[in-house]
Design a protein around this motif. Structure first.
Motif: not given
Ligand code: MN
Ligand code: G
Length: 430
Positions: A59, A117, A150, A152, A179, A200
């Motif tokens: 990441e 992200n 990802e 957020l 995420d 995640k």
């Molecule tokens: Mn992340």
């Protein structure tokens, strides 16, 4: 380190942002406006697979430093600052491009995934250059299917827009991750609407998973939910051996966190560190799995002794004496929390007898004779052929305590067949 600057007009256009690449490489110093003299770079933190022992992905994380002082600037401050100046889209995008560049130059394995992200607050702004990401990925020869976006955990006013965004990016070939799942605004609705490729689990749930039953069950449920909608699960923010072991026991394979590797500037260096770290944990994991097996076996042996003793006592009773026999059996045999007997339709023949002195938690109450438990798995299983059944640990509606229900088909002295149910306290290892 590349300075994140702006055009003299103060606001970056998207083509300016694209030009920032050349600008960054030449390290030309246009006046930085976000944070005075801020330099930006990407650090990388590996996501490592227990099964393969290899890094599965990495990441990219924005890191800012004060150019002259050399002191770190918290990325959150930087992003807040950018938002206040209406430059969030530009900063977010700049970080991704810088990450792709550094990743491409790192010489990392071709099959290593790059996770970027994506701040969903940028979806509020009209994106004048939606093709930027594809262009940059293509230019650096990184297959789109190797790039994870990802999403957020952030408040999103327009979930439809977020879903459209995810669908569009997926059509372009990128992978979509939700995420920080399990905290804040990352709701189950978001998960079912977006149907991400990856989920995640947020570190706020992951940390302390080894010492908290609710936390463990939350992680278990999220992992099961994710897997059942076809998503890959990653546990992030793993800091402790015990938590890693616990998550591995829940069947999670991909891990990210300080325990394995802290974020660092060199993709290959951090990947190798994470691979060494996971190898180091293998003995610990195996020992835990074996200990759990032995504990479970010992637990089953103890449960078996208790059950045999109960069943033997009840089998000597006929239907009319069953309630009294159940009460007496419970009093005579230790280690049992509750005992109740069902007929062949799942209707309770006896009351639910609770261990003397056991006071149910508020809101929980044992059922009485006549209650219909015909839909319970512990009834259905033995009613349809299984000689014996043990539930997973759950909170008993009778006592409010964590228990395991064991059920057995038993022939009474008068020939009638019943289902005997015993609740045994659970130490959650079953
Ligand atoms: Mn992340
Ligand atoms: O929201 P997101 O999951 O993208 O946040 C990543 C942030 O979490 C990064 O700033 C990273 O440095 C930090 N981080 C990564 N691993 C850990 C960890 O094990 N513990 C803690 N506290 N933070 C971590």
């Amino acid at each position: 380190m590349v300075p994140f600057g702006s055009s003299p007009r103060g606001l970056l256009s998207s083509s300016d942002v694209d030009d920032l690449s050349a600008y960054a490489r030449s390290r030309a110093s246009a006046p930085p406006v976000l944070v005075p003299e801020a330099s930006l770079t990407s650090y990388f933190q590996p996501i490592v697979s227990l099964r393969t022992g290899r890094s599965w992905g990495t990441e990219a994380l924005a890191r800012a430093t004060h150019e002259t002082l050399g002191t770190p600037l918290p990325p959150l401050d930087l992003f807040r600052n950018a938002e206040e100046r209406g430059l969030l889209l530009e900063l977010d995008r700049f970080c991704r491009r810088s990450a792709i560049e550094l990743f491409a130059q790192s010489g990392a394995d071709r099959d290593l995934l790059l996770s970027l992200n994506w701040d969903t607050r940028t979806l509020r702004r009209f994106d004048t250059d939606p093709a930027q990401l594809e262009r940059v990925a293509d230019r650096y020869g990184i297959p789109r299917g190797n790039i994870i976006l990802e999403i957020l955990e952030r408040r999103v006013d327009d979930l439809d827009a977020l879903v459209r965004f995810a669908q569009k990016r997926r059509r372009e070939g990128f992978l979509i991750a939700v995420d920080d799942f399990g905290t804040g605004h990352s709701s189950a609705e978001r998960l079912v609407r977006i149907e991400p490729d990856i989920v995640k689990i947020d570190r706020s749930l992951v940390q302390g998973v080894s010492t908290s039953h609710p936390r463990r069950e939350a992680c278990r449920s999220i992992a099961e939910l994710a897997r059942s909608i076809g998503a890959i699960v990653i546990a992030e923010g793993v800091e402790e051996d015990a938590d890693l072991v616990e998550l591995a026991m829940l069947g999670i394979d991909l891990f990210q966190g300080f325990l394995l590797a802290r974020p660092g500037p060199d993709v290959k260096v951090v990947s190798a560190a994470a691979e060494r770290a996971i190898e180091d944990k293998r003995g610990l994991l195996r020992a835990r799995a074996e200990r759990e097996l032995l504990d479970r076996r010992e637990n089953r042996r103890q449960h078996e002794t208790t059950l045999v003793s109960i069943v033997t006592r009840l089998a000597h009773a006929g239907l009319p004496e069953l309630d009294t026999a159940a009460e007496q059996a419970l009093a005579a045999v230790s280690g049992l929390e509750a005992l109740y007997v069902l007929d062949q339709r799942g209707v309770q023949l006896t009351n639910t007898w609770l261990q003397p002195g056991l006071v149910p938690r508020t809101g929980f109450r044992p059922t009485s004779a006549g209650a219909d438990l015909g839909l319970k798995e512990y009834f259905l299983e033995v009613a349809h052929g299984a000689a014996a059944y043990a539930s997973r640990p759950y909170v008993s509606m009778a006592s409010g305590r964590l228990c395991v229900t064991h059920s057995r088909r038993v022939k009474l002295i008068d020939g009638s067949v019943v289902v005997v149910c015993c609740d045994l306290p659970s130490n959650t290892l079953e």
